[in-house]
Design an enzyme around this catalytic site. Sequence first.
Site, PDB file in Angstrom:
ATOM      1  N   HIS A 123      -8.724  -9.972  24.621  1.00  0.00           N
ATOM      2  CA  HIS A 123      -9.812  -9.856  25.598  1.00  0.00           C
ATOM      3  C   HIS A 123      -9.278  -9.086  26.815  1.00  0.00           C
ATOM      4  O   HIS A 123      -8.090  -9.172  27.115  1.00  0.00           O
ATOM      5  CB  HIS A 123     -10.216 -11.283  25.997  1.00  0.00           C
ATOM      6  CG  HIS A 123     -11.423 -11.398  26.862  1.00  0.00           C
ATOM      7  ND1 HIS A 123     -11.372 -11.223  28.231  1.00  0.00           N
ATOM      8  CD2 HIS A 123     -12.706 -11.709  26.572  1.00  0.00           C
ATOM      9  CE1 HIS A 123     -12.578 -11.418  28.739  1.00  0.00           C
ATOM     10  NE2 HIS A 123     -13.413 -11.710  27.757  1.00  0.00           N
ATOM     11  N   ASP A 199      -3.708 -17.292  25.148  1.00  0.00           N
ATOM     12  CA  ASP A 199      -5.082 -17.291  25.636  1.00  0.00           C
ATOM     13  C   ASP A 199      -5.859 -18.271  24.757  1.00  0.00           C
ATOM     14  O   ASP A 199      -6.172 -17.969  23.605  1.00  0.00           O
ATOM     15  CB  ASP A 199      -5.650 -15.867  25.542  1.00  0.00           C
ATOM     16  CG  ASP A 199      -7.143 -15.811  25.855  1.00  0.00           C
ATOM     17  OD1 ASP A 199      -7.772 -16.876  25.983  1.00  0.00           O
ATOM     18  OD2 ASP A 199      -7.676 -14.694  25.946  1.00  0.00           O
ATOM     19  N   GLN A 202     -10.845 -19.361  23.282  1.00  0.00           N
ATOM     20  CA  GLN A 202     -11.715 -19.562  22.108  1.00  0.00           C
ATOM     21  C   GLN A 202     -11.185 -20.637  21.162  1.00  0.00           C
ATOM     22  O   GLN A 202     -11.809 -20.899  20.129  1.00  0.00           O
ATOM     23  CB  GLN A 202     -11.879 -18.241  21.341  1.00  0.00           C
ATOM     24  CG  GLN A 202     -12.590 -17.145  22.123  1.00  0.00           C
ATOM     25  CD  GLN A 202     -14.065 -17.438  22.388  1.00  0.00           C
ATOM     26  OE1 GLN A 202     -14.656 -18.366  21.832  1.00  0.00           O
ATOM     27  NE2 GLN A 202     -14.674 -16.653  23.253  1.00  0.00           N
ATOM     28  N   LYS A 225     -16.726 -22.751  28.178  1.00  0.00           N
ATOM     29  CA  LYS A 225     -16.819 -22.514  26.733  1.00  0.00           C
ATOM     30  C   LYS A 225     -16.641 -23.803  25.939  1.00  0.00           C
ATOM     31  O   LYS A 225     -16.593 -23.786  24.712  1.00  0.00           O
ATOM     32  CB  LYS A 225     -15.758 -21.493  26.304  1.00  0.00           C
ATOM     33  CG  LYS A 225     -16.018 -20.082  26.852  1.00  0.00           C
ATOM     34  CD  LYS A 225     -14.977 -19.125  26.340  1.00  0.00           C
ATOM     35  CE  LYS A 225     -14.931 -17.837  27.130  1.00  0.00           C
ATOM     36  NZ  LYS A 225     -16.032 -16.920  26.838  1.00  0.00           N
ATOM     37  N   CYS A 365     -15.853  -7.517  25.755  1.00  0.00           N
ATOM     38  CA  CYS A 365     -14.660  -7.454  26.620  1.00  0.00           C
ATOM     39  C   CYS A 365     -13.395  -7.231  25.811  1.00  0.00           C
ATOM     40  O   CYS A 365     -12.342  -7.800  26.103  1.00  0.00           O
ATOM     41  CB  CYS A 365     -14.508  -8.712  27.471  1.00  0.00           C
ATOM     42  SG  CYS A 365     -15.870  -9.003  28.572  1.00  0.00           S
TER      43      CYS A 365
HETATM   44  N1  PMP Z   1     -10.134 -14.685  26.454  1.00  0.00           N
HETATM   45  C1  PMP Z   1     -11.003 -14.776  25.452  1.00  0.00           C
HETATM   46  C2  PMP Z   1     -10.508 -14.715  24.040  1.00  0.00           C
HETATM   47  C3  PMP Z   1     -12.357 -14.954  25.736  1.00  0.00           C
HETATM   48  O1  PMP Z   1     -13.236 -15.035  24.731  1.00  0.00           O
HETATM   49  C4  PMP Z   1     -12.788 -15.020  27.080  1.00  0.00           C
HETATM   50  C5  PMP Z   1     -14.255 -15.185  27.436  1.00  0.00           C
HETATM   51  N2  PMP Z   1     -15.128 -14.332  26.736  1.00  0.00           N
HETATM   52  C6  PMP Z   1     -11.837 -14.921  28.089  1.00  0.00           C
HETATM   53  C7  PMP Z   1     -10.519 -14.758  27.738  1.00  0.00           C
HETATM   54  C8  PMP Z   1     -12.183 -14.944  29.535  1.00  0.00           C
HETATM   55  O2  PMP Z   1     -12.696 -16.183  29.905  1.00  0.00           O
HETATM   56  P1  PMP Z   1     -13.392 -16.376  31.313  1.00  0.00           P
HETATM   57  O3  PMP Z   1     -14.410 -15.282  31.437  1.00  0.00           O
HETATM   58  O4  PMP Z   1     -14.006 -17.725  31.228  1.00  0.00           O
HETATM   59  O5  PMP Z   1     -12.316 -16.276  32.341  1.00  0.00           O
END
Ligand code: PMP
Length: 411
Positions: A123, A199, A202, A225, A365
Site C-alpha cells: 500500500h 503492515d 488487512q 478496518k 492505493c
Molecule cells: N496498508 C494496507 C494494506 C491497507 O489496506 C491500508 C488501508 N487501505 C493501509 C495500509 C492504510 O491504512 P489507513 O488508511 O487506515 O492508515
Amino acid sequence: LKKIDTQKIRKDFPILDQIVNDEPLVYLDNAATTQKPTQVLDVVRAYYEQDNANVHRGVHTLAERATADYEASRDKVRAFINAGSRKEVLFTRGTTTGLNWVARFAQESLKVGDEIVISIMEHHSNVIPWQQAAEKTGAVLKYVYLKDGILDMADLRKKITDKTKFVSITHVSNVLGVINPVKEIAQIAHEHGAIMVVDGAQSTPHMTIDVQDLDCDFFAFSGHKMAGPTGIGVLYGKEALLNKMSPVEFGGEMIDFVYEQTATWKELPWKFEAGTPNIAGSIGLGAAVDYLTEIGMDTIHAHEADLIAYIMPKLREIDGLTIYGPLDDSLRAGVISFNLGDLHPHDVATALDMEGVAVRAGHHCAQPLINYLDVPATARASFYIYNTYEDCDKLVSAIKLTKEFFSNGTL
Ligand code: PMP
C-alpha cells in the site's frame, strides 16, 4: 471451531439493513473500511455522555474514569495481538501513521548504501515513507516481485542481504488478498540483522495476531478496518527498539520535565503520544476488540475462508472475468480483485452499485502493483463477519448482469 451466526451478527450492524438503488445493500468494501456494531457505537456514545474528560492530567473523577478507560483499551489491544507489554502498544491515527513513525526512526540510522526491502504489493503507506527515508539518507529501496500472483520468496531471499537494514511487508495484500508468510520473512530478515516491519492493516481484523510468535519488530494496524472507529490505530514495537526511537511529535502529555532549553520524555508508551489523544477512538477500539474476541478471531478467519471457498469457483466460471492474486484459495484472505473483459472497473463498480452491491474500483492505493499487473485499475470485493453466501450469490449474479448489460460492447 464454532460457526458464525451471521443473522445474529447482522442485527448488531443496523447500517446493513438498508435499500440502495432499490436493492438491499450488499456491503463488500470491507478492505476500505468495515461497519461498526452498536456495541462499539454505544461505548463511544456512553463515553461522551458520561465520562468525557481529558486523560492523564486531571485528578477529578471524570478525568480518572476517562484515563482508566483509555488505558484499559491499551490492555485489551495488548492481549489481542499478544504483545509482551503494554509499553509496546502505541496509539496512533492508523496504519499510515505507524508506518511513517517507523520509517522516520529508520531515517535516524540509515546510511548511504544501506538497503530497505519492501514488496511490489505494498500500500502507498508502506511505500512512500520508505521512499522518503531512502531519499533523505542515500539508502536504496528494493522491491520483491511476484510469482504466480503471490510474493516470490526466491526473489525475497535474493533481495534481503547483509546490507538490508529494514524489511517492511504487508501481512495481507489489500489488492491481491494473499496472506504473506511474514513469520518466515521475519526470520530471514533477522538472519541478516535487519528490522522486520509488518503492515497489519488487512490481517488484524480477520485473523489471530500474535506479534511475539511472528517475531516482527514493528506491526501497524487501523481501528476502522476492524469494526472500530476511524482516526485510531496502533503501532506495536519491541520495547528495546521503542526505547531507542525518538518521539515523532512533541508537546503535552509526552513529557516528564520541560526546562527553558530542553525537556525529558515520559516513559513508554506515552513518550509517543503527544497532545490530547483520540480518547473516544481508543475506547471504541477497545470495544471493537471485545466484540471481535467474543466472536473469536479463528472463527472469523474460518468464516471468510468459507465465503472464499464458496464464491471462487462461481467467479472462475464467468467467462471474461480476470481474478488477481493467489491461485490457491487457501492463501487468500477475504479480498478479491477482478476485471471484467475490457470494461473499466469504475463502470463495473457503478453497475454493481445499481444492484445494491458496494465494491471498490481503482488503484487501491497500490499504484506500483497496479502498474506491475499492467492494468488500469481493478474492481475489488472484500468480506467481513456479516457477509453471507447470499451476498456472494448477489455479487456473482450482479457481475453476470453487468456483463450482459455491456455485452454488445467490448466483451
Ligand atoms: N496498508 C494496507 C494494506 C491497507 O489496506 C491500508 C488501508 N487501505 C493501509 C495500509 C492504510 O491504512 P489507513 O488508511 O487506515 O492508515
